[in-house]
Design a protein around this motif. Structure first.
Motif, PDB file in Angstrom:
ATOM      1  N   ALA A   1       0.858  -1.186   0.000  1.00  0.00           N
ATOM      2  CA  ALA A   1       0.000   0.000   0.000  1.00  0.00           C
ATOM      3  C   ALA A   1       0.892   1.234   0.000  1.00  0.00           C
ATOM      4  CB  ALA A   1      -0.912   0.007   1.230  1.00  0.00           C
ATOM      5  N   LEU A   2       0.447   2.272  -0.650  1.00  0.00           N
ATOM      6  CA  LEU A   2       1.187   3.521  -0.669  1.00  0.00           C
ATOM      7  C   LEU A   2       0.956   4.230   0.661  1.00  0.00           C
ATOM      8  CD1 LEU A   2       2.943   5.185  -2.626  1.00  0.00           C
ATOM      9  CD2 LEU A   2       0.858   6.387  -3.297  1.00  0.00           C
ATOM     10  N   ALA A   3       2.028   4.625   1.346  1.00  0.00           N
ATOM     11  CA  ALA A   3       1.902   5.323   2.623  1.00  0.00           C
ATOM     12  C   ALA A   3       1.317   6.716   2.394  1.00  0.00           C
ATOM     13  CB  ALA A   3       3.266   5.431   3.300  1.00  0.00           C
ATOM     14  N   GLU A   4       0.544   7.209   3.360  1.00  0.00           N
ATOM     15  CA  GLU A   4      -0.029   8.550   3.244  1.00  0.00           C
ATOM     16  C   GLU A   4       1.064   9.605   3.168  1.00  0.00           C
ATOM     17  OE1 GLU A   4      -3.186   9.977   5.744  1.00  0.00           O
ATOM     18  OE2 GLU A   4      -4.028   7.955   5.881  1.00  0.00           O
ATOM     19  N   GLN A   5       2.060   9.500   4.017  1.00  0.00           N
ATOM     20  CA  GLN A   5       3.174  10.444   4.042  1.00  0.00           C
ATOM     21  C   GLN A   5       4.178  10.074   2.966  1.00  0.00           C
ATOM     22  OE1 GLN A   5       3.749  13.144   5.918  1.00  0.00           O
ATOM     23  NE2 GLN A   5       1.976  12.990   7.269  1.00  0.00           N
ATOM     24  N   GLN A   6       4.505  11.008   2.097  1.00  0.00           N
ATOM     25  CA  GLN A   6       5.478  10.787   1.025  1.00  0.00           C
ATOM     26  C   GLN A   6       6.524  11.912   1.078  1.00  0.00           C
ATOM     27  OE1 GLN A   6       5.823   8.182  -1.126  1.00  0.00           O
ATOM     28  NE2 GLN A   6       4.187   7.207   0.035  1.00  0.00           N
TER      29      GLN A   6
ATOM     30  N   VAL B   1       7.437   5.779  -0.414  1.00  0.00           N
ATOM     31  CA  VAL B   1       7.281   4.973   0.796  1.00  0.00           C
ATOM     32  C   VAL B   1       6.047   4.111   0.618  1.00  0.00           C
ATOM     33  CG1 VAL B   1       6.994   4.991   3.303  1.00  0.00           C
ATOM     34  CG2 VAL B   1       8.289   6.837   2.188  1.00  0.00           C
ATOM     35  N   LEU B   2       6.231   2.803   0.797  1.00  0.00           N
ATOM     36  CA  LEU B   2       5.121   1.859   0.723  1.00  0.00           C
ATOM     37  C   LEU B   2       5.060   1.084   2.034  1.00  0.00           C
ATOM     38  CD1 LEU B   2       6.580   1.655  -2.449  1.00  0.00           C
ATOM     39  CD2 LEU B   2       4.231   0.893  -2.690  1.00  0.00           C
TER      40      LEU B   2
ATOM     41  N   HIS C   1       4.543  -2.771   7.545  1.00  0.00           N
ATOM     42  CA  HIS C   1       5.921  -2.309   7.690  1.00  0.00           C
ATOM     43  C   HIS C   1       6.296  -1.378   6.541  1.00  0.00           C
ATOM     44  CE1 HIS C   1       5.797  -6.387   9.521  1.00  0.00           C
ATOM     45  NE2 HIS C   1       6.303  -5.694  10.527  1.00  0.00           N
ATOM     46  N   PRO C   2       6.861  -0.208   6.837  1.00  0.00           N
ATOM     47  CA  PRO C   2       7.248   0.703   5.762  1.00  0.00           C
ATOM     48  C   PRO C   2       8.546   0.266   5.085  1.00  0.00           C
ATOM     49  CG  PRO C   2       7.771   1.679   7.886  1.00  0.00           C
ATOM     50  CD  PRO C   2       7.056   0.389   8.164  1.00  0.00           C
TER      51      PRO C   2
END
Length: 92
Positions: free
Chosen positions: A54-59, A67-68, A74-75
């Protein structure tokens, strides 16, 4: 296990009742973080999303990296070889 012909090996194991660390929460304990070098950032992102990431909200990387989150939360990052170096100290 992931292994290479350069004496690099990463082993993984399951942990019962694991709770993924919140990201990006500076108060969360630091664990392991992996960056993976890719040739094409957008194509790699598409492939990883198709495999369950999943794509992390914070980029925070802008177009330098993405960041995934793996299926367990786990990032990890994907980055092109051109952008994987340390940015100039004066760069913002």
């Amino acid at each position: 296990m992931l292994a290479s012909d350069r004496d690099v090996r990463l082993d993984f194991q399951r942990v019962a009742n694991h709770q993924p660390p919140p990201w990006p929460d500076p108060s969360a304990p630091r664990r392991l973080h992996l960056d993976f070098s890719v040739t094409d950032l957008s194509r790699a992102e598409e492939q990883l999303l198709g495999l369950g990431a999943a794509l992390a909200e914070q980029q925070p990387g802008g177009n330098r990296f993405r960041v995934l989150l793996d299926p367990a939360g786990h990032p990890f990052c994907i980055v092109t070889e051109d952008a994987s170096g340390t940015p100039d100290e004066g760069a913002q």
